[in-house]
Design an enzyme around this catalytic site. Structure first.
Site: not given
Ligand code: FAD
Length: 468
Positions: A52, A186, A274, A321, A324, A447
């Site tokens: 962003k 993305i 993906g 994915m 929020h 408005h």
């Molecule tokens: P993640 O954010 O993936 O966090 C998981 C964490 O777990 C990571 O930091 C990883 O290091 C850690 N981890 C994994 N395994 C282990 C382990 N065994 N031990 C310790 N740590 C571990 N979503 C939106 O809603 N709006 C957007 O604008 C948006 N833009 C995006 C742009 C890009 C380029 C990308 C790639 C994604 C975007 N997303 C967006 C998607 C969003 O980032 C994800 O849906 C969100 O981060 C998922 O959150 P999460 O907490 O499930 O996992």
């Protein structure tokens, strides 16, 4: 005896860090483990927020270059400094991840930096980032390990020529030619950034339209808009190979329906086909936690897994994915662990594409309703007839409301327009309250705002728009 936490969250993304904060607020002794040295997961470090920041910066550049003249503003000597733009993006990321660190301290959450792996149902071994090891015990574990990028068979992401979104967020110069494989959110967001900064961008998409899963009419309009902005779209096309050369790559693709293969050159190839749920090396085999056929952790509606005391949320479980969605699941999961009733309404999760114009949708698409045989009414209003959009000279797109034919209850809202990402919140709120299209039509909208197009679309459901 080593300390036993009430809750240990694995992963500090928007799902994990929010779950940890909520658990701590509820008085549970909480730790959160992440292998990154900064908090915030994919979203804050290499996802939502850096993308962003670059979308905003590149949009300003494009506006200054091509959008100001129509308002009588002349810009001379416009140039872009990619290094400075990247530094500004990194500063934003640093401030945001630092903000979560502050919240962890405030809520007395133990932050453990390292890779976690289950040794059984009640314990993890963490390979700490400083090289040592630690055993972590808890009454409850939340798996919030998120997702990772996927590639096509035989195509290796080297983060130099063939990049994932992570590489595309940190390019050091504007590539003359960029090929984006995959026309999803993305790919289009990152493709837009680099096109605005000067790249010739070609998007190759397997399906016949961009943005799979979104409303068909919105997808068609969006495709036309991207083309108008200068992107080359190769739809219904299948990439069969990417060969890296000394300075770039040769990408071969062919029509999905069959036909001759075509090869094009690129300086940078962005692989954006993906993401996959990430459970690598987590030791789930030692826990009894089951996965579904797509590798996602199987959960019940309360976010419990098949192993008692182990819960899962976010990208690693089913559903869109989105950050929020992960956050809301984190809150609900922590509340369920604390004995409250946490719940997420998965029927009302908005999705936004932060291009210009933006695209946003919540609830059912027309295609969903047709497939389910649900009778519906459509109300549509174009931004060309909205006074604020006219004043801003940003008249592309429309608001479309789908309402139940009999009850008038809103089933879905789809927007393409400059402010769609903010506007969709109104639709989500209305749907959470079970609103009818008439409820929106009867609500006074300020408005002049783009949100008046929402009111007019609601009026259009009953064929009584005022400004059209
Ligand atoms: P993640 O954010 O993936 O966090 C998981 C964490 O777990 C990571 O930091 C990883 O290091 C850690 N981890 C994994 N395994 C282990 C382990 N065994 N031990 C310790 N740590 C571990 N979503 C939106 O809603 N709006 C957007 O604008 C948006 N833009 C995006 C742009 C890009 C380029 C990308 C790639 C994604 C975007 N997303 C967006 C998607 C969003 O980032 C994800 O849906 C969100 O981060 C998922 O959150 P999460 O907490 O499930 O996992």
């Amino acid at each position: 005896m080593s300390e036993v936490f009430d809750v240990v969250v694995i992963g500090a993304g928007p799902g994990g860090y929010v779950a940890a904060i909520r658990a701590a607020q509820l008085g549970l002794k909480t730790a959160c483990i992440d292998k990154r040295n900064t908090l915030g997961g994919t979203c804050l470090n290499v996802g939502c927020m850096p993308s962003k920041a670059l979308l905003h910066a590149s949009e300003l550049y494009e506006e200054a270059g091509h959008g100001f003249e129509k308002f009588g503003i002349t810009v001379k000597g416009l140039s872009v400094d990619i290094k400075a733009m990247m530094a500004s993006k990194d500063k934003t990321v640093g401030e945001l991840t630092g903000g979560i660190e502050f919240l962890f301290k405030k809520n007395k959450i133990t932050w453990i930096k390292g890779v976690a792996s289950f040794t059984g149902r009640h314990a993890l071994e963490v390979k700490l980032n400083d090289g040592s090891k630690q055993t972590v015990k808890a009454k409850n574990f939340i798996i919030a390990t998120g997702s990772d990028v996927v590639s096509l068979p035989g195509i290796e992401i080297d983060e130099k020529i063939v990049v994932s979104s992570t590489g595309a967020l940190s390019l050091t110069k504007v590539p003359a030619k960029m090929v984006v494989i995959g026309g999803g959110v993305i790919g289009l967001e990152m493709g837009s950034v680099w096109r605005r900064l000067g790249s010739e961008v070609t998007v190759i998409e397997f399906l016949d339209q961009l943005l799979p899963g979104m409303d068909g009419e919105v997808r068609k309009t969006f495709g036309r808009t991207m083309k108008k902005q200068g992107m080359t779209l190769k739809l219904s096309s299948k990439v069969t190979g990417v060969k890296t050369t000394k300075n770039g790559a040769k990408i071969t693709y062919e029509p999905v329906k069959g036909g001759d293969a075509i090869t094009i050159d690129a300086d940078i190839v962005l692989m954006s086909v993906g993401r996959r749920p990430y459970t690598d090396n987590l030791g789930l085999d030692k826990t009894g936690v089951e996965l579904d056929n797509r590798g996602r952790v199987k959960i019940d509606s309360d976010f419990s897994t098949s192993a008692a005391g182990i819960w899962a949320i976010g990208d690693v479980v089913e559903g869109p994915m989105l950050a929020h969605k992960a956050e809301d699941e984190g809150i609900a999961c922590a509340e369920n662990i604390a004995g409250l009733t946490g719940y997420v309404n998965h029927d009302v999760i908005p999705g936004v594409v932060y291009t210009m114009p933006e695209v946003a949708g919540v609830g059912k698409t027309e295609e969903d309703l047709q497939d389910a045989g649900i009778a519906y009414s459509v109300g549509k209003f174009p931004f060309t007839a909205n006074s604020r959009a006219k004043a801003n000279m940003n008249t592309e797109g429309f608001v479309k409301i789908l309402a139940d034919k009999v009850s008038d209850r809103i089933l879905g809202v789809h927007i393409i327009g400059a402010d769609a990402g903010n506007m969709i919140a109104q639709a989500a709120t209305a749907m959470e309250f079970g609103a009818s299209a008439e409820d929106i039509a009867l609500t006074c909208h300020a408005h002049p705002t783009e949100s008046e197009a929402m009111k007019e679309a609601a009026l259009a459901v009953h064929g009584r728009t005022i400004h059209m």
